[in-house]
Design a protein around this motif. Sequence first.
Motif, PDB file in Angstrom:
ATOM      1  N   ASP A 150     -83.046   3.807  23.647  1.00 29.24           N
ATOM      2  CA  ASP A 150     -83.333   3.648  23.416  1.00 29.24           C
ATOM      3  C   ASP A 150     -84.160   1.806  23.434  1.00 29.24           C
ATOM      4  O   ASP A 150     -85.033   1.672  24.000  1.00 29.24           O
ATOM      5  CB  ASP A 150     -84.044   3.994  22.444  1.00 29.24           C
ATOM      6  CG  ASP A 150     -85.748   4.811  22.301  1.00 29.24           C
ATOM      7  OD1 ASP A 150     -86.334   4.333  21.058  1.00 29.24           O
ATOM      8  OD2 ASP A 150     -86.075   5.446  23.363  1.00 29.24           O
ATOM      9  N   LYS A 152     -85.370   1.089  20.452  1.00 24.50           N
ATOM     10  CA  LYS A 152     -86.702   1.318  18.866  1.00 24.50           C
ATOM     11  C   LYS A 152     -86.329  -0.086  18.373  1.00 24.50           C
ATOM     12  O   LYS A 152     -85.003  -0.465  17.278  1.00 24.50           O
ATOM     13  CB  LYS A 152     -86.335   1.803  18.729  1.00 24.50           C
ATOM     14  CG  LYS A 152     -87.572   3.384  19.158  1.00 24.50           C
ATOM     15  CD  LYS A 152     -87.292   4.919  18.269  1.00 24.50           C
ATOM     16  CE  LYS A 152     -86.168   5.233  18.113  1.00 24.50           C
ATOM     17  NZ  LYS A 152     -85.789   5.602  19.367  1.00 24.50           N
ATOM     18  N   TYR A 154     -88.690  -0.807  15.088  1.00 20.65           N
ATOM     19  CA  TYR A 154     -89.078  -0.434  13.847  1.00 20.65           C
ATOM     20  C   TYR A 154     -88.854  -0.979  12.820  1.00 20.65           C
ATOM     21  O   TYR A 154     -87.321  -0.170  12.881  1.00 20.65           O
ATOM     22  CB  TYR A 154     -89.908   1.365  14.148  1.00 20.65           C
ATOM     23  CG  TYR A 154     -90.678   1.299  12.901  1.00 20.65           C
ATOM     24  CD1 TYR A 154     -91.929   0.523  11.828  1.00 20.65           C
ATOM     25  CD2 TYR A 154     -90.453   2.043  12.146  1.00 20.65           C
ATOM     26  CE1 TYR A 154     -92.531   0.513  11.259  1.00 20.65           C
ATOM     27  CE2 TYR A 154     -90.627   2.587  11.017  1.00 20.65           C
ATOM     28  CZ  TYR A 154     -92.330   1.359  10.388  1.00 20.65           C
ATOM     29  OH  TYR A 154     -92.740   2.208   9.534  1.00 20.65           O
ATOM     30  N   ARG A 184     -94.912  -1.054  16.594  1.00 24.18           N
ATOM     31  CA  ARG A 184     -93.772  -0.194  16.441  1.00 24.18           C
ATOM     32  C   ARG A 184     -92.888   0.088  17.802  1.00 24.18           C
ATOM     33  O   ARG A 184     -93.347   0.509  18.842  1.00 24.18           O
ATOM     34  CB  ARG A 184     -93.899   1.251  16.101  1.00 24.18           C
ATOM     35  CG  ARG A 184     -94.945   2.096  15.527  1.00 24.18           C
ATOM     36  CD  ARG A 184     -94.287   3.294  15.092  1.00 24.18           C
ATOM     37  NE  ARG A 184     -93.064   4.254  14.971  1.00 24.18           N
ATOM     38  CZ  ARG A 184     -93.338   5.042  13.635  1.00 24.18           C
ATOM     39  NH1 ARG A 184     -93.885   4.286  12.127  1.00 24.18           N
ATOM     40  NH2 ARG A 184     -92.321   5.465  13.483  1.00 24.18           N
ATOM     41  N   HIS A 186     -90.754  -1.712  20.611  1.00 28.19           N
ATOM     42  CA  HIS A 186     -90.016  -0.979  21.497  1.00 28.19           C
ATOM     43  C   HIS A 186     -89.539  -1.504  23.038  1.00 28.19           C
ATOM     44  O   HIS A 186     -90.764  -1.898  23.287  1.00 28.19           O
ATOM     45  CB  HIS A 186     -90.769   0.727  22.304  1.00 28.19           C
ATOM     46  CG  HIS A 186     -89.573   1.564  23.217  1.00 28.19           C
ATOM     47  ND1 HIS A 186     -90.382   1.239  23.670  1.00 28.19           N
ATOM     48  CD2 HIS A 186     -88.589   2.490  22.763  1.00 28.19           C
ATOM     49  CE1 HIS A 186     -89.370   2.110  24.929  1.00 28.19           C
ATOM     50  NE2 HIS A 186     -88.548   3.124  23.961  1.00 28.19           N
ATOM     51  N   CYS A 315     -85.584   8.476  14.351  1.00 30.50           N
ATOM     52  CA  CYS A 315     -85.297   8.092  15.745  1.00 30.50           C
ATOM     53  C   CYS A 315     -86.133   9.273  16.523  1.00 30.50           C
ATOM     54  O   CYS A 315     -85.662   9.222  17.538  1.00 30.50           O
ATOM     55  CB  CYS A 315     -84.383   8.385  16.041  1.00 30.50           C
ATOM     56  SG  CYS A 315     -83.302   7.149  17.518  1.00 30.50           S
ATOM     57  N   CYS A 317     -88.973   9.676  19.575  1.00 33.08           N
ATOM     58  CA  CYS A 317     -88.250   9.353  20.848  1.00 33.08           C
ATOM     59  C   CYS A 317     -89.744   9.761  21.940  1.00 33.08           C
ATOM     60  O   CYS A 317     -89.461  11.179  21.994  1.00 33.08           O
ATOM     61  CB  CYS A 317     -87.195   9.368  21.595  1.00 33.08           C
ATOM     62  SG  CYS A 317     -85.835   8.651  20.551  1.00 33.08           S
ATOM     63  N   TRP A 337     -83.377   8.913  23.578  1.00 28.92           N
ATOM     64  CA  TRP A 337     -84.029   7.765  24.014  1.00 28.92           C
ATOM     65  C   TRP A 337     -85.402   7.872  24.835  1.00 28.92           C
ATOM     66  O   TRP A 337     -85.382   9.039  25.036  1.00 28.92           O
ATOM     67  CB  TRP A 337     -82.996   6.929  24.747  1.00 28.92           C
ATOM     68  CG  TRP A 337     -82.516   7.113  25.774  1.00 28.92           C
ATOM     69  CD1 TRP A 337     -81.651   8.448  25.941  1.00 28.92           C
ATOM     70  CD2 TRP A 337     -82.669   7.222  27.110  1.00 28.92           C
ATOM     71  NE1 TRP A 337     -80.938   8.846  27.313  1.00 28.92           N
ATOM     72  CE2 TRP A 337     -81.730   8.101  27.725  1.00 28.92           C
ATOM     73  CE3 TRP A 337     -83.833   6.255  27.160  1.00 28.92           C
ATOM     74  CZ2 TRP A 337     -82.224   8.033  29.215  1.00 28.92           C
ATOM     75  CZ3 TRP A 337     -83.866   6.163  28.908  1.00 28.92           C
ATOM     76  CH2 TRP A 337     -83.397   6.731  30.056  1.00 28.92           C
ATOM     77  N   SER A 340     -89.439   2.597  28.870  1.00 28.35           N
ATOM     78  CA  SER A 340     -90.130   1.575  28.839  1.00 28.35           C
ATOM     79  C   SER A 340     -91.283   2.112  28.883  1.00 28.35           C
ATOM     80  O   SER A 340     -92.214   1.583  28.168  1.00 28.35           O
ATOM     81  CB  SER A 340     -90.205   0.328  29.441  1.00 28.35           C
ATOM     82  OG  SER A 340     -90.407   0.273  30.761  1.00 28.35           O
ATOM     83  N   ARG A 342     -91.890   5.305  28.977  1.00 29.63           N
ATOM     84  CA  ARG A 342     -91.459   6.532  27.716  1.00 29.63           C
ATOM     85  C   ARG A 342     -92.976   7.323  28.898  1.00 29.63           C
ATOM     86  O   ARG A 342     -93.776   8.238  28.171  1.00 29.63           O
ATOM     87  CB  ARG A 342     -92.659   6.288  26.093  1.00 29.63           C
ATOM     88  CG  ARG A 342     -92.151   5.546  25.977  1.00 29.63           C
ATOM     89  CD  ARG A 342     -92.859   5.535  24.088  1.00 29.63           C
ATOM     90  NE  ARG A 342     -91.620   4.665  23.652  1.00 29.63           N
ATOM     91  CZ  ARG A 342     -92.000   4.139  22.097  1.00 29.63           C
ATOM     92  NH1 ARG A 342     -93.125   4.679  21.481  1.00 29.63           N
ATOM     93  NH2 ARG A 342     -91.091   4.027  20.680  1.00 29.63           N
TER      94      ARG A 342
END
Length: 521
Positions: A150, A152, A154, A184, A186, A315, A317, A337, A340, A342
């Motif tokens: 992933d 992430k 944050y 957040r 990512h 976590c 996603c 995960w 990019s 999403r």
Amino acid sequence: MIKEIELVISPDEIYNLPKIELKILVQENINSSDLNYFKIRKRSIDARSKNPVYRLKIVLYINEEPHLQLQTVNYPNVNDAKPVLIIGAGPAGMFAALRLIELGLKPIIIERGKNVKERRRDLANINKQGILNPESNYCYGEGGAGTYSDGKLYTRSDKRGDVNKMLQILVQHGATDDILIDARPHIGTNKLPQIITSIRETILNAGGEIHFETKLIDLKINSNEVVAAVTNNGSFDAKHIILATGHSAKDIYYLLSRKGLLLEAKPFALGVRIEHPQYIIDQAQYHCETRHENLPPSYYSLVTQVKDRGVFSFCMCPGGIIAPCATDDNEIVVNGWSPSKRNNPFANSGTVVQININDVTKNPEENPFALLEFQSQIEKAAFIAGGGNLKAPAQRMVDFVNHKISSDLPSNSYLPGLTSADLHQILPKFVSERLKEALPQFGKKIPSVFGNGGYFTNEAVLVGVESRTSSPVRIPRDKLTLQHPQLKGFFPCAEGAGYAGGIISAAIDGQACADAVLKSI
């Protein structure tokens, strides 16, 4: 003058810079000729009302020349400098290496797994054939667990160190500058490998070393001082070692124990990974039947207390995929995960219950591995229930609450496949019963809209087990020197040592350990 303001913008207007500028001029009552430049410093979504909006923090340069240069770090050549050995090429290890170079020391990284490109073949074998390579998988290899799970960014670790510097370093190595402004941030698994490769090139170009498929198997110690690391590829002399092996390297804990070093049992969290169709979360969170094209897939953060114990999402996603993250044969571990964009049709999140030390043992001093062994037992039970080939046991959400084995399972993102099972038989009763009570409560926080069932629905599937939320073992270290209290020159670092969680906090701890090495020298 330089002034910071807050501005509310609709999703329709968020990418229309002339419209944003016009709103700034009207809101602040200034002339366009006086506004030399504006820069968005922070961007977040406010979905509390029926019409979601973006909230922006904007820096205005009014009759003032802007300062637009990215803060980059200069890395000198350290080829002939004093060497420092780093065990592990995850975010802690790689950011420790960057900081060592910045300080004029030479990092030598050893990593049990493969480089970021070669890892892909092993991940393909995991997902398509259910074949696990214990040395190259979602956890082991260049970039660590975060590379293919992933990215992430944050964190709540502002007090630990300079979060913005970590983000700036990632931008310097190829990440988009959106991560500097999003609330957040990512990166996405599809983009992280290129960034990891760029960081590797920085380390090598500055005179550092990286040795892949090189596994720590022993430490040489003389009079309570570390002197060398023994690997499958020979020994590395080292008077200073940063141990950044991540929370899944169980063999490292047992190695340290054999060397007579103090370890401690540590609480962690255990549960399942829950997956919904993304549209259910979007409709509930954005209060609209169809998500606006300028709004990202929605996330959630849920927490409640059940019988004096925290139950919480972890976590999360959006637009994500559930991944098999075991590191040994005959175990099931799941994580999540997102790419990019999403743009996967599912949303997943770990949903876990806090595990306390006294849940497992009354004498943690006698066995620091008590919680690690407890974790392993659950993962092996999940493997048996899944039926092999990394298939994971699963149950529809309402069926789980009603103690009913699901007759079928919904479409899902877990590529090795799911097996219908009774998760109450896999999880400890004090965990499963708390999850059972928490899920309907979470349903009230994300209720049904447009007839979609909301959070508490049988369209959601629980996949077992989410067990690697953090390390169940802590490697103690002195608060000031960051060295193990029994071993001079040995610096336990980040997630595997029990001092960080997530990419940014691990990176911060890696750099802190590099600073501590310099002080010890």
